[in-house]
Design a protein around this motif. Structure first.
Motif, short mmCIF file in Angstrom:
data_model
loop_
_atom_site.label_atom_id
_atom_site.label_comp_id
_atom_site.label_asym_id
_atom_site.label_seq_id
_atom_site.Cartn_x
_atom_site.Cartn_y
_atom_site.Cartn_z
N GLN A 106 66.19 16.92 47.61
CA GLN A 106 65.26 17.88 47.38
C GLN A 106 63.87 16.85 46.28
OE1 GLN A 106 66.09 21.14 45.23
NE2 GLN A 106 66.73 21.97 46.82
N THR A 107 64.56 15.68 45.71
CA THR A 107 64.36 14.61 45.15
C THR A 107 62.69 14.12 45.60
OG1 THR A 107 64.65 13.03 43.51
CG2 THR A 107 64.93 12.74 45.74
N ASN A 108 61.60 13.80 44.43
CA ASN A 108 60.49 12.94 45.14
C ASN A 108 60.86 11.25 45.45
OD1 ASN A 108 59.34 15.63 44.97
ND2 ASN A 108 58.82 15.47 42.92
N ASN A 109 62.38 10.55 44.96
CA ASN A 109 61.81 9.47 44.95
C ASN A 109 61.03 9.34 45.90
OD1 ASN A 109 63.23 7.07 46.35
ND2 ASN A 109 64.46 6.89 43.96
N LEU A 110 60.16 8.11 46.26
CA LEU A 110 59.62 6.99 47.17
C LEU A 110 60.38 6.69 48.02
CD1 LEU A 110 56.37 5.89 45.23
CD2 LEU A 110 56.54 8.05 46.50
N THR A 111 61.75 6.13 48.36
CA THR A 111 62.61 5.43 49.02
C THR A 111 63.20 6.50 50.10
OG1 THR A 111 62.51 4.00 47.17
CG2 THR A 111 64.09 4.05 49.36
N TRP A 112 63.33 7.47 48.97
CA TRP A 112 63.95 8.87 49.71
C TRP A 112 63.32 9.67 50.94
CZ3 TRP A 112 68.33 10.32 51.51
CH2 TRP A 112 68.65 11.90 51.88
N GLN A 113 62.18 9.97 49.99
CA GLN A 113 61.11 11.00 50.87
C GLN A 113 60.53 9.80 52.46
OE1 GLN A 113 59.56 13.55 50.20
NE2 GLN A 113 61.26 13.57 48.49
N SER A 114 60.61 8.78 52.34
CA SER A 114 60.36 7.54 53.81
C SER A 114 61.01 7.74 54.54
CB SER A 114 60.03 6.36 53.06
OG SER A 114 61.50 6.24 52.81
N VAL A 115 62.47 7.94 53.93
CA VAL A 115 64.20 8.54 55.44
C VAL A 115 64.47 10.14 55.42
CG1 VAL A 115 64.71 5.78 54.90
CG2 VAL A 115 65.96 8.01 53.45
N ARG A 116 63.54 10.61 54.75
CA ARG A 116 64.64 12.26 54.62
C ARG A 116 63.67 12.86 56.17
NH1 ARG A 116 61.85 17.07 50.40
NH2 ARG A 116 60.47 17.30 52.21
N SER A 117 63.15 12.79 56.73
CA SER A 117 63.52 13.18 58.15
C SER A 117 64.12 12.79 59.25
CB SER A 117 61.71 13.82 58.19
OG SER A 117 61.26 12.50 58.81
N PHE A 118 64.52 11.66 58.87
CA PHE A 118 65.97 10.75 59.60
C PHE A 118 67.06 11.39 59.60
CE2 PHE A 118 61.79 8.11 59.35
CZ PHE A 118 61.58 8.78 60.19
N VAL A 119 67.35 12.02 58.41
CA VAL A 119 68.89 11.76 57.69
C VAL A 119 69.52 13.50 58.08
CG1 VAL A 119 68.85 9.63 56.01
CG2 VAL A 119 68.77 11.63 56.06
N ALA A 120 70.78 13.59 58.31
CA ALA A 120 71.78 14.88 58.29
C ALA A 120 72.72 14.18 57.35
CB ALA A 120 71.74 15.63 59.42
N PHE A 121 73.07 15.53 55.92
CA PHE A 121 74.35 15.58 55.74
C PHE A 121 75.17 15.95 56.04
CE2 PHE A 121 70.99 14.32 52.07
CZ PHE A 121 72.06 12.92 51.61
N ASP A 122 76.99 15.98 55.45
CA ASP A 122 77.50 16.80 55.73
C ASP A 122 78.27 17.55 54.56
OD1 ASP A 122 79.13 15.18 54.39
OD2 ASP A 122 81.13 14.52 55.78
#
Length: 134
Positions: free
Chosen positions: A66-82
Motif C-alpha cells: 500500500q506504500t506510495n514509494n515511487l520505486t515500489w509503485q513502478s513495479v507493484r503490478s508485476f509482483v506477487a508475495f507469499d
C-alpha cells in the motif's frame, strides 16, 4: 523352470468408484496462467530490524503493497508475495531494492512516530519459462 513376470498396463479396478465415500470441496494452491514473458524472477524478502512473528511480517508486506514509494509503485503490478519471505516478479526489479515502511496495526492511525522497517528484495533466481510453453 523359470517364469517371467509380465508387465500389465491396465489400471486396477476401483470397487464402488463414484458411489462410496463423502463429497468434499477441494481447494488447490495453483492457478492457470498465460505466460507472455520469457523469465520469472524470484526474490528473497528481508525485513530489518528482524521480525520473527508471522503476523507482523505479513502486516509489513501488506503495508508495503500500500506504500506510495515511487520505486515500489513502478513495479507493484508485476509482483506477487507469499506473505512471508518470497516475492515473484514477471519483470526484473532494480537492485538493490530497499523500501522503508512504517508499521501500524489495522485500525491504528498512521503517523511519523511509528516504528520504521526496511524491506529489502534480493534476487534469488531467474527462471527461463520458455521451456514450460507448449
Amino acid at each position: 523352470m523359470r517364469r517371467e513376470v509380465g508387465i500389465r498396463y491396465e489400471r486396477p479396478i476401483r470397487p464402488g468408484f463414484g458411489t462410496l465415500g463423502e463429497s468434499v470441496t477441494l481447494v488447490a494452491n495453483f492457478f492457470a496462467m498465460k505466460i507472455t514473458n520469457t523469465h520469472i524472477y524470484t526474490y528473497h524478502v528481508k525485513v530489518e530490524p528482524t521480525r520473527n512473528a508471522k503476523d507482523v511480517q505479513r502486516r509489513l508486506l501488506l503495508l508495503l503493497e500500500q506504500t506510495n514509494n515511487l520505486t515500489w509503485q513502478s513495479v507493484r503490478s508485476f509482483v506477487a508475495f507469499d506473505g512471508r519471505e518470497t516475492l515473484v516478479s514477471s519483470r526484473e526489479l532494480p537492485q538493490p531494492m530497499q523500501i522503508s515502511v512504517r508499521f501500524f496495526e489495522d485500525g491504528q492511525t498512521p503517523g511519523p512516530n511509528l516504528p520504521e522497517y526496511t524491506v529489502s528484495l534480493e534476487l534469488l533466481r531467474k527462471c527461463d519459462v520458455s521451456k514450460f510453453k507448449q
